[in-house]
Structure formats: structure tokens, C-alpha cells
Motif scaffolding. Structure first.
Motif, mmCIF file in Angstrom:
data_model
loop_
_atom_site.group_PDB
_atom_site.id
_atom_site.type_symbol
_atom_site.label_atom_id
_atom_site.label_comp_id
_atom_site.label_asym_id
_atom_site.label_seq_id
_atom_site.Cartn_x
_atom_site.Cartn_y
_atom_site.Cartn_z
ATOM 1 N N GLY A 169 0.806 -1.208 0.000
ATOM 2 C CA GLY A 169 0.000 0.000 0.000
ATOM 3 C C GLY A 169 0.842 1.261 0.000
ATOM 4 N N CYS A 170 0.170 2.389 -0.028
ATOM 5 C CA CYS A 170 0.881 3.666 -0.069
ATOM 6 C C CYS A 170 -0.023 4.769 0.450
ATOM 7 C CB CYS A 170 1.301 3.960 -1.510
ATOM 8 S SG CYS A 170 2.270 5.468 -1.643
ATOM 9 N N ASP A 171 0.577 5.704 1.203
ATOM 10 C CA ASP A 171 -0.188 6.829 1.745
ATOM 11 C C ASP A 171 0.145 8.134 1.031
ATOM 12 O OD1 ASP A 171 -1.227 5.100 3.553
ATOM 13 O OD2 ASP A 171 -0.073 5.822 5.275
ATOM 14 N N ASN A 172 0.940 8.070 -0.022
ATOM 15 C CA ASN A 172 1.452 9.316 -0.590
ATOM 16 C C ASN A 172 0.484 10.035 -1.530
ATOM 17 O OD1 ASN A 172 4.014 9.613 0.621
ATOM 18 N ND2 ASN A 172 4.698 7.854 -0.553
ATOM 19 N N PHE A 173 -0.378 9.298 -2.158
ATOM 20 C CA PHE A 173 -1.347 9.900 -3.070
ATOM 21 C C PHE A 173 -0.715 10.879 -4.056
ATOM 22 C CE2 PHE A 173 -3.990 8.278 0.312
ATOM 23 C CZ PHE A 173 -5.066 7.745 -0.375
ATOM 24 N N CYS A 174 0.331 10.462 -4.746
ATOM 25 C CA CYS A 174 0.834 11.266 -5.866
ATOM 26 C C CYS A 174 -0.347 11.427 -6.821
ATOM 27 C CB CYS A 174 1.992 10.558 -6.552
ATOM 28 S SG CYS A 174 3.368 10.279 -5.424
ATOM 29 N N SER A 175 -0.474 12.608 -7.419
ATOM 30 C CA SER A 175 -1.756 12.920 -8.055
ATOM 31 C C SER A 175 -2.054 12.073 -9.285
ATOM 32 C CB SER A 175 -1.797 14.411 -8.413
ATOM 33 O OG SER A 175 -0.797 14.696 -9.372
ATOM 34 N N TYR A 176 -1.044 11.398 -9.844
ATOM 35 C CA TYR A 176 -1.269 10.586 -11.044
ATOM 36 C C TYR A 176 -1.515 9.116 -10.717
ATOM 37 C CZ TYR A 176 3.575 9.760 -9.800
ATOM 38 O OH TYR A 176 4.693 9.473 -9.082
ATOM 39 N N CYS A 177 -1.328 8.717 -9.454
ATOM 40 C CA CYS A 177 -1.100 7.298 -9.164
ATOM 41 C C CYS A 177 -2.306 6.593 -8.556
ATOM 42 C CB CYS A 177 0.098 7.178 -8.227
ATOM 43 S SG CYS A 177 0.555 5.474 -7.949
ATOM 44 N N ILE A 178 -2.572 5.422 -9.100
ATOM 45 C CA ILE A 178 -3.740 4.644 -8.677
ATOM 46 C C ILE A 178 -3.438 3.728 -7.489
ATOM 47 C CG2 ILE A 178 -3.369 2.652 -10.220
ATOM 48 C CD1 ILE A 178 -6.417 2.833 -10.886
ATOM 49 N N VAL A 179 -2.142 3.572 -7.193
ATOM 50 C CA VAL A 179 -1.735 2.580 -6.183
ATOM 51 C C VAL A 179 -2.466 2.719 -4.843
ATOM 52 C CG1 VAL A 179 0.226 1.823 -4.746
ATOM 53 C CG2 VAL A 179 0.463 1.950 -7.219
ATOM 54 N N PRO A 180 -2.563 3.931 -4.268
ATOM 55 C CA PRO A 180 -3.244 4.020 -2.973
ATOM 56 C C PRO A 180 -4.704 3.544 -3.035
ATOM 57 C CG PRO A 180 -2.003 6.011 -3.420
ATOM 58 C CD PRO A 180 -1.997 5.222 -4.698
ATOM 59 N N TYR A 181 -5.305 3.653 -4.210
ATOM 60 C CA TYR A 181 -6.712 3.242 -4.339
ATOM 61 C C TYR A 181 -6.854 1.730 -4.498
ATOM 62 C CZ TYR A 181 -6.957 8.213 -5.088
ATOM 63 O OH TYR A 181 -6.825 9.557 -4.923
ATOM 64 N N GLY A 213 8.452 -2.994 -1.552
ATOM 65 C CA GLY A 213 7.304 -2.253 -1.045
ATOM 66 C C GLY A 213 7.167 -1.018 -1.916
ATOM 67 N N GLN A 214 6.010 -0.372 -1.867
ATOM 68 C CA GLN A 214 5.797 0.802 -2.724
ATOM 69 C C GLN A 214 6.686 1.958 -2.296
ATOM 70 O OE1 GLN A 214 2.836 -1.075 -3.383
ATOM 71 N NE2 GLN A 214 3.426 -0.760 -5.496
ATOM 72 N N ASN A 215 6.998 2.018 -1.021
ATOM 73 C CA ASN A 215 7.781 3.135 -0.508
ATOM 74 C C ASN A 215 8.559 2.645 0.704
ATOM 75 O OD1 ASN A 215 8.743 5.587 0.342
ATOM 76 N ND2 ASN A 215 6.779 6.365 1.041
ATOM 77 N N SER A 249 12.316 3.201 -3.541
ATOM 78 C CA SER A 249 12.552 4.302 -2.613
ATOM 79 C C SER A 249 11.817 5.552 -3.084
ATOM 80 C CB SER A 249 14.036 4.644 -2.582
ATOM 81 O OG SER A 249 14.775 3.562 -2.116
ATOM 82 N N HIS A 250 11.367 6.337 -2.136
ATOM 83 C CA HIS A 250 10.779 7.629 -2.489
ATOM 84 C C HIS A 250 11.816 8.709 -2.165
ATOM 85 C CE1 HIS A 250 8.242 11.055 -2.856
ATOM 86 N NE2 HIS A 250 7.162 10.340 -3.047
ATOM 87 N N PRO A 251 12.138 9.577 -3.126
ATOM 88 C CA PRO A 251 13.191 10.569 -2.867
ATOM 89 C C PRO A 251 12.965 11.401 -1.616
ATOM 90 C CG PRO A 251 12.565 10.580 -5.183
ATOM 91 C CD PRO A 251 11.597 9.670 -4.490
ATOM 92 N N SER A 288 2.292 16.267 -6.577
ATOM 93 C CA SER A 288 2.323 16.068 -5.108
ATOM 94 C C SER A 288 3.455 15.145 -4.684
ATOM 95 C CB SER A 288 1.000 15.479 -4.574
ATOM 96 O OG SER A 288 -0.094 16.088 -5.134
ATOM 97 N N ARG A 289 4.637 15.379 -5.204
ATOM 98 C CA ARG A 289 5.746 14.471 -4.898
ATOM 99 C C ARG A 289 6.473 14.806 -3.590
ATOM 100 N NH1 ARG A 289 6.468 9.585 -6.376
ATOM 101 N NH2 ARG A 289 8.702 9.726 -6.719
ATOM 102 N N GLY A 290 6.368 16.055 -3.145
ATOM 103 C CA GLY A 290 6.981 16.357 -1.843
ATOM 104 C C GLY A 290 8.475 16.614 -1.888
HETATM 105 FE FE1 SF4 Z 1 2.715 5.839 -3.787
HETATM 106 FE FE2 SF4 Z 1 4.658 5.588 -5.627
HETATM 107 FE FE3 SF4 Z 1 2.107 5.820 -6.404
HETATM 108 FE FE4 SF4 Z 1 3.351 7.936 -5.340
HETATM 109 S S1 SF4 Z 1 3.900 6.874 -7.264
HETATM 110 S S2 SF4 Z 1 1.273 7.204 -4.817
HETATM 111 S S3 SF4 Z 1 4.687 6.966 -3.832
HETATM 112 S S4 SF4 Z 1 2.984 4.140 -5.218
#
Ligand code: SF4
Ligand code: 5AD
Length: 469
Positions: A169-181, A213-215, A249-251, A288-290
């Protein structure tokens, strides 16, 4: 003698799409179903059950799944008792809709439902129900404590290296990414479970583990377990494990502690995959990459300064909504400045539920296509020249097996072996190293690089014991 149908050996064919997380999930599917006497086969005709473990990260990946599902229609028609299942991200995303769309589909199981497969399969078999199970289970006990890889998947390299999931899973919710959903909130496995997994793999002869892991950099943050760096250190201590890798890894979360670990832990491979996505600050912000371009470059410089031999790879998205020409050129300049060993580059693909899919300034496909081509052409040259710079060097290669891609000359056997360097470059071993045998699979050998292409290096084994015998 009593014959129980359930005790009969049956076969399962698993097709895996997408990322390492899915590869690991496929191993878990195999291991869960082993308890029901299913064995993995790579022959689809032999299968009593076919599972598609799917990816929905981009539209193209999702469409591939529908094509594969379409192909299964005929097979099911000829073999009505065949169980057809869809798992993974498309299953999570579409749920019941998939059952409606594909009448030959028996079971849809979402990303948190692998542990429920035995129950679901029984229901299909006994009650003849068609089922979609897409609930999220948000505690480790429910669905994530028993994650362990099964080595019955057929790839030869699986005897040498294995993925170990440390979180999902992932809590980052990058605006393009479906993974958290589709994969839900970030959840780390307990370090003792991860370690038990690694110990078991080491005992079975595995030499290299990749913690996935995703992050991974935020591992353990939520459940007050040890940090990711500490986890890596513990895993490096496991006897029998010669190499340790991690992805992704997330930068923004890559810590100084982790950067320094590359110098302290001999078993930690000198490779990092650090997805940058864009070189333009305004785009990074809308994603929303941070982190900023500068933050990213600072971490890269630190890594390169400390370890000149480190392999660095990244992911890049082109044609994100609103990305103009000069912002794209900033990505180009970053890619040229860093000189990545390789990049994975994608055209932005709007995904359901994500913020960016609703942005008004979507980019035409022709522009995305053109930017992708320009980026890939430039990277191709960088990769090639970095590979060429390896010629003449002696590198440590973990031998994974016989080379599948090797173009074998007519009339000769395939005695080319293949493996990877610590910095994650593929090395094929030239035929001159004819002394190599299957016994060498799993060993780390010193190889002198003789030739380099875009995809791989070619080399000969140095000081090979076989030559003296
Ligand atoms: Fe999470 Fe990576 Fe998707 Fe960002 S790109 S929401 S860090 S899985
Ligand atoms: N469109 C294009 N690429 C995407 N990725 C994730 N979501 C999308 C999307 N909607 C890419 C990112 C990520 C990699 C796994 O896939 O680059 O790092």
C-alpha cells in the motif's frame, strides 16, 4: 483405499503482470494454493486453474489484462471445469464489473484477499458461485502476516534470488497514481516476520533477497517497528544471504542513514532505484511528490560522491497534465545531468479516481509520444556509454542461471550463463568460460567485462577454478 478428490494434485497457471509487488503476490498465491494441492505449471493446457495477477498502473497495462482474459474464453469453453481467476490491481479496481464483463470468469480477488483464496475457491467448486472479493483488510493479522514467497514458480533464477514483501500500500497519493486506491493504506510487516521469511529463504539456498514495497523508506513508521535501515542491517546479517537489494525508494523519504548504509554493509548492493518522475519543480508540485528538483539532485550527488560505482535508475513520466515544452526540457536536462544507468519512462496515463485525471490541461497523445521518443533516445545513448565504460573492468557477478536471451550459434549448446553485478547490470558470460556448469549457479564470480551493449554486458570469468583442474 479411500480416494478424496481434494487430495488429488491439480495444476495452476499464473500469469503475472506489472511490478515486483505482483511477482511477490503471485508467489504468495502459489503458496496459499499449495495447501489445496495445487502445483504451479508453466503449461497452460495442463492447468486446472488459471490466474491472471493484474496491473492497472497505466491504461495500457489494464488493456493487456482484458486481452489476456479474452483469450481464456475459448480455453474455458473446451474445459468447463477450469477455474479462471483474476487478482491484483485490476481485480481490486473493477470487482463485480469484471464478472459481468467476462462470463467465463469464476473468481475476482482484490489485492488484500490472497489469504482468502482457499475459501473462495471452495465456494466456486462446491456452491458453483461466481465471486468478487475486494474488501480491504487493514491489520497485519488479517491478511499480511503470512506473506511468504513460494519457490515453486518455474523461473530458474528463483533458485538464486527472491523478493520479500516488507510492506504494502501507499499513503502518498501522488496525483497521477492509482496505487493508494487499489492497494490501500501503507502497512508494514513486522520485522520478525520479514526476518523469518529471509531465514527460510536462506535455508532453501537463496543467495539474494530484494525487499519490496511501494515506498520502503517509510517502513515501520506507523507500527513503531525498527526503521528500514535497521531492517536492512538485520537482513544483511542472515547467514547464506550474499546480496540484499530493496525497491522502491521515495526521494522525499530517502534518509542519510540509508545513504550511509551502502558504505557500511558489504552485502547491500550498490544500486538504488529512485523515481524522479519529472525535472520541473512546478510539475513535481502538481504531482504532489513532496520534493524539488534541487532536493533530488542533492541526494543523487551525495550518493555519487560517496560511491562512484553506484548504479542509479529512475522512473519518468512525460506529458503530465500541463507539462509544457520548457518543463519537459527540464526533465531532459536532469536526465542528462544525472546520467542514470537506466530509466523506465512512461507517457502519462489518466487513472480512475486520481486527482490528475481531472486536471483540465491534459496533453495530446502525439505530444506525449514525441517527448517519450526524445527522452528514450537520449537515455539509450547514456545507458550505452555507461555500459561501454564498464569494458575492461572486473565485476562481481551473482550467477543466476543459463542465459535465455543468448543467441546461440547454430550447432552449439546454450552454455552461456547470466547474472547481475552489484550495481544491477545484466552480465552474460561468454562461451570462453566453458568450465562453468550448473554448479556455479548461485555463486558470485569475478568477471572481466569484454563487451557492452545497451541491454547487457558480456564477460569472461577471471581465475576460474575449473581451468586449473
Ligand atoms: Fe505511492 Fe509511488 Fe504511487 Fe506515489 S507513485 S502514490 S509513492 S505508489
Ligand atoms: N501514468 C504514467 N505512469 C505512471 N506511473 C504511475 N502512475 C502512472 C500514470 N498514471 C509510473 C511512475 C511510477 C511507475 C511505477 O509507474 O513513473 O514510478
Amino acid at each position: 483405499m479411500e480416494i478424496q478428490v481434494d487430495k488429488q494434485e491439480k495444476y495452476i497457471f499464473i500469469e503475472t503482470f506489472g511490478c515486483q509487488m505482483n511477482e511477490n503476490d503471485s508467489e504468495r498465491i502459489a503458496s496459499v494454493l499449495k495447501g489445496m494441492n495445487y502445483r504451479v505449471t508453466d503449461t497452460i493446457d495442463k492447468a486446472d486453474m488459471i490466474i491472471l495477477n493484474t496491473c492497472s498502473i497505466r491504461d495500457k497495462a489494464e488493456q493487456k489484462v482484458y486481452s489476456a482474459l479474452g483469450r481464456l474464453k475459448k480455453i474455458k469453453l473446451n474445459k468447463p471445469n477450469l477455474i479462471v481467476g483474476v487478482g491484483g490491481c485490476v481485480a481490486q479496481q473493477e470487482g463485480e464489473k469484471l464478472l459481468k464483463r467476462a462470463p467465463h470468469l469464476d473468481v475476482v480477488f482484490g489485492t488484500h484477499n490472497i489469504h482468502r483464496l482457499p475459501t473462495l475457491i471452495k465456494e466456486v467448486n462446491i456452491k458453483k458461485n461466481r465471486i468478487a472479493a475486494t474488501d480491504f483488510y487493514n491489520s497485519i493479522e488479517d491478511s499480511f502476516s503470512d506473506v511468504y514467497a513460494d519457490d515453486s514458480l518455474t523461473d530458474e533464477s528463483k533458485r538464486v534470488k527472491s523478493f520479500v514483501a516488507v510492506m504494502r500500500g501507499c499513503d502518498n497519493f501522488c496525483s497521477y497514481c492509482i496505487v493508494p486506491y487499489v492497494r490501500g493504506r501503507e502497512l508494514s510487516r513486522r520485522s520478525k516476520d520479514v526476518l523469518a521469511d529471509v531465514n527460510r529463504l536462506a535455508e532453501s539456498g537463496i543467495k539474494e533477497v530484494t525487499l519490496v514495497g511501494q515506498n520502503v523508506n517509510s517502513y515501520g513508521n506507523k507500527n513503531q517497528d525498527i526503521s528500514f535501515s535497521e531492517l536492512l542491517q538485520t537482513v544483511c546479517k542472515v547467514n547464506g544471504i550474499e546480496r540484499v537489494r530493496f525497491i522502491t525508494s521515495h526521494p522525499k523519504d530517502l534518509s542519510e542513514e540509508l545513504i550511509n548504509l551502502f558504505g557500511d554493509e558489504e552485502k547491500l548492493c550498490r544500486h538504488i532505484h529512485l523515481p524522479v518522475q519529472s525535472g520541473a519543480n512546478i510539475v513535481l508540485e502538481r504531482m504532489s511528490r513532496g520534493y524539488s528538483r534541487e532536493d533530488y539532485l542533492n541526494k543523487i550527488y551525495k550518493l555519487k560522491q560517496l560511491y562512484s560505482d553506484i548504479g542509479i535508475t529512475t522512473d519518468v513520466i512525460v506529458g503530465f497534465p500541463g507539462e509544457n515544452e520548457s518543463q519537459f526540457l527540464e526533465t531532459m536536462s536532469l536526465v542528462k545531468e544525472v546520467e542514470f544507468d537506466n530509466i523506465f519512462s512512461f507517457k502519462y496515463s489518466p487513472r480512475p479516481e486520481t486527482k490528475a485525471a481531472a486536471f483540465g490541461d491534459q496533453i495530446p497523445d502525439s505530444v506525449k509520444e514525441e517527448r517519450l521518443r526524445i527522452l528514450q533516445d537520449a537515455q539509450r545513448e547514456i545507458t550505452l556509454s555507461k555500459n561501454k565504460a564498464m569494458v575492461g573492468k572486473i565485476v562481481d557477478v551473482l550467477i543466476e542461471g543459463r542465459s535465455k536471451v543468448a543467441k546461440v550459434k547454430k550447432g552449439t549448446n546454450n552454455n552461456q550463463f547470466t547474472g547481475r553485478t552489484s550495481c544491477n547490470k545484466v552480465v552474460n558470460i561468454l562461451e570462453q568460460s566453458f568450465g562453468l556448469t550448473d554448479e556455479d549457479i548461485g555463486k558470485i564470480l569475478q568477471v572481466r567485462v569484454e563487451r557492452a551493449s545497451y541491454n547487457s554486458l558480456l564477460g569472461v570469468v577471471e581465475n576460474q577454478m575449473h581451468f586449473s583442474g
